[in-house]
Scaffold this motif. Structure first.
Motif, mmCIF file in Angstrom:
data_model
loop_
_atom_site.group_PDB
_atom_site.id
_atom_site.type_symbol
_atom_site.label_atom_id
_atom_site.label_comp_id
_atom_site.label_asym_id
_atom_site.label_seq_id
_atom_site.Cartn_x
_atom_site.Cartn_y
_atom_site.Cartn_z
ATOM 1 N N GLN A 116 0.834 -1.198 0.000
ATOM 2 C CA GLN A 116 0.000 0.000 0.000
ATOM 3 C C GLN A 116 0.871 1.251 0.000
ATOM 4 O OE1 GLN A 116 -3.119 -0.014 3.002
ATOM 5 N NE2 GLN A 116 -3.404 -2.218 2.753
ATOM 6 N N ALA A 117 1.938 1.222 0.783
ATOM 7 C CA ALA A 117 2.853 2.371 0.841
ATOM 8 C C ALA A 117 3.514 2.605 -0.514
ATOM 9 C CB ALA A 117 3.913 2.148 1.914
ATOM 10 N N LYS A 118 3.861 1.544 -1.210
ATOM 11 C CA LYS A 118 4.505 1.681 -2.519
ATOM 12 C C LYS A 118 3.528 2.204 -3.569
ATOM 13 C CE LYS A 118 7.991 -1.722 -1.473
ATOM 14 N NZ LYS A 118 8.578 -3.020 -1.747
ATOM 15 N N ILE A 119 2.294 1.764 -3.512
ATOM 16 C CA ILE A 119 1.275 2.277 -4.442
ATOM 17 C C ILE A 119 1.040 3.762 -4.163
ATOM 18 C CG2 ILE A 119 -1.146 2.138 -5.159
ATOM 19 C CD1 ILE A 119 0.301 -0.308 -6.090
ATOM 20 N N LEU A 120 0.984 4.121 -2.893
ATOM 21 C CA LEU A 120 0.812 5.524 -2.526
ATOM 22 C C LEU A 120 1.934 6.372 -3.105
ATOM 23 C CD1 LEU A 120 -0.791 7.644 -0.910
ATOM 24 C CD2 LEU A 120 0.668 7.096 1.051
ATOM 25 N N ARG A 121 3.150 5.871 -3.058
ATOM 26 C CA ARG A 121 4.285 6.616 -3.616
ATOM 27 C C ARG A 121 4.112 6.827 -5.121
ATOM 28 N NH1 ARG A 121 10.503 5.018 -4.449
ATOM 29 N NH2 ARG A 121 11.179 7.056 -5.174
ATOM 30 N N VAL A 122 3.650 5.812 -5.824
ATOM 31 C CA VAL A 122 3.437 5.948 -7.266
ATOM 32 C C VAL A 122 2.399 7.042 -7.535
ATOM 33 C CG1 VAL A 122 2.621 4.816 -9.376
ATOM 34 C CG2 VAL A 122 4.089 3.569 -7.785
ATOM 35 N N ILE A 123 1.339 7.071 -6.739
ATOM 36 C CA ILE A 123 0.295 8.086 -6.930
ATOM 37 C C ILE A 123 0.841 9.481 -6.610
ATOM 38 C CG2 ILE A 123 -1.939 8.938 -6.103
ATOM 39 C CD1 ILE A 123 -2.707 5.986 -5.582
ATOM 40 N N GLN A 124 1.512 9.627 -5.475
ATOM 41 C CA GLN A 124 1.962 10.944 -5.022
ATOM 42 C C GLN A 124 3.173 11.451 -5.794
ATOM 43 O OE1 GLN A 124 0.669 10.773 -0.335
ATOM 44 N NE2 GLN A 124 2.786 10.573 -0.808
ATOM 45 N N GLU A 125 4.178 10.617 -5.947
ATOM 46 C CA GLU A 125 5.455 11.050 -6.521
ATOM 47 C C GLU A 125 5.597 10.719 -7.998
ATOM 48 O OE1 GLU A 125 7.275 12.893 -4.544
ATOM 49 O OE2 GLU A 125 5.981 12.449 -2.836
ATOM 50 N N LYS A 126 4.720 9.846 -8.492
ATOM 51 C CA LYS A 126 4.772 9.389 -9.885
ATOM 52 C C LYS A 126 6.115 8.738 -10.208
ATOM 53 C CE LYS A 126 1.148 12.362 -11.562
ATOM 54 N NZ LYS A 126 0.133 11.436 -11.207
ATOM 55 N N GLU A 127 6.584 7.903 -9.261
ATOM 56 C CA GLU A 127 7.833 7.193 -9.455
ATOM 57 C C GLU A 127 7.875 5.954 -8.566
ATOM 58 O OE1 GLU A 127 10.613 10.268 -8.326
ATOM 59 O OE2 GLU A 127 10.740 9.491 -6.275
ATOM 60 N N PHE A 128 8.790 5.030 -8.909
ATOM 61 C CA PHE A 128 8.999 3.809 -8.144
ATOM 62 C C PHE A 128 10.361 3.230 -8.517
ATOM 63 C CE2 PHE A 128 7.034 2.667 -12.112
ATOM 64 C CZ PHE A 128 7.746 1.549 -12.540
ATOM 65 N N GLU A 129 10.778 2.189 -7.788
ATOM 66 C CA GLU A 129 11.971 1.429 -8.127
ATOM 67 C C GLU A 129 11.567 -0.019 -8.338
ATOM 68 O OE1 GLU A 129 12.433 2.928 -4.766
ATOM 69 O OE2 GLU A 129 13.111 4.802 -5.637
#
Length: 188
Positions: A116-129
């Motif tokens: 959930q935290a990683k999905i939130l990051r994609v929504i907020q920051e528009k990025e992931f690793e």
């Protein structure tokens, strides 16, 4: 569009949902579709994609309930060679494949807190690793999610992140149960 009713149903409730879909067709707003199992949530997601400005781009579907947590992270975000036993080569994830398009996260209510935290990051920051990687990958993806769970209740019970719930629920669509729309059963 009368042919569109064949995709989502003919009843009054489904016509209201069609109007909602029209309202968001040119938006990148996240959409949360909630309703009982078998009510046509994926058909609604398909209809949103078919009318969106991203309709010519990738539409990637992921059922969050069929993967164990570690495998789901790899499915969503990809992985680099050697990040786990079976990672014999670099592999893009579904968010990367869906870039500039749409991702449909079905059964989002089944996500573990760490994802959930990683999905939130994609929504907020528009990025992931990618799993095991350090390189930041930018993500221009519209997110449509669906669940048969009451996410608000899951938030109240500390089973779902409140911040993610509000990010996913920017545009909520509540699908009525089939017992209230028996005319749609043949379509489904």
């Amino acid at each position: 569009n009368s042919s569109f009713y064949g995709i989502i149903g003919h009843g009054k409730a489904m016509q209201e949902i069609f109007k909602l879909i029209q309202e968001i067709s040119n938006s990148d707003t996240t959409v949360l579709i909630q309703g009982e199992s078998g009510t046509g949530k994926e058909m609604i997601a398909n209809a949103i994609q078919a009318t969106s400005r991203r309709k010519a781009e990738a539409f990637v579907k992921v059922n969050c309930s069929v993967f164990p947590e570690n495998l789901l992270a790899s499915e969503l975000f990809g992985h680099i060679k050697g990040s786990f036993t079976d990672a014999v080569k670099d592999r893009p994830g579904r968010f990367e494949i869906a870039n500039e398009g749409t991702i449909f996260l079905d059964e989002i209510g089944d996500l573990e807190m760490s994802l959930q935290a990683k999905i939130l990051r994609v929504i907020q920051e528009k990025e992931f690793e990618r799993v095991g990687g350090n390189d930041v990958i930018l993500s221009d993806v519209r997110i449509i999610s669906a669940t048969n769970r009451n996410l608000k209740q899951a938030v109240d019970n500390n089973l779902f992140r409140e911040d993610l719930y509000y990010r996913l629920n920017s545009f909520p669509i509540e699908v009525p149960p089939l017992r209230n729309r028996k005319g749609d059963i043949p379509l489904l």
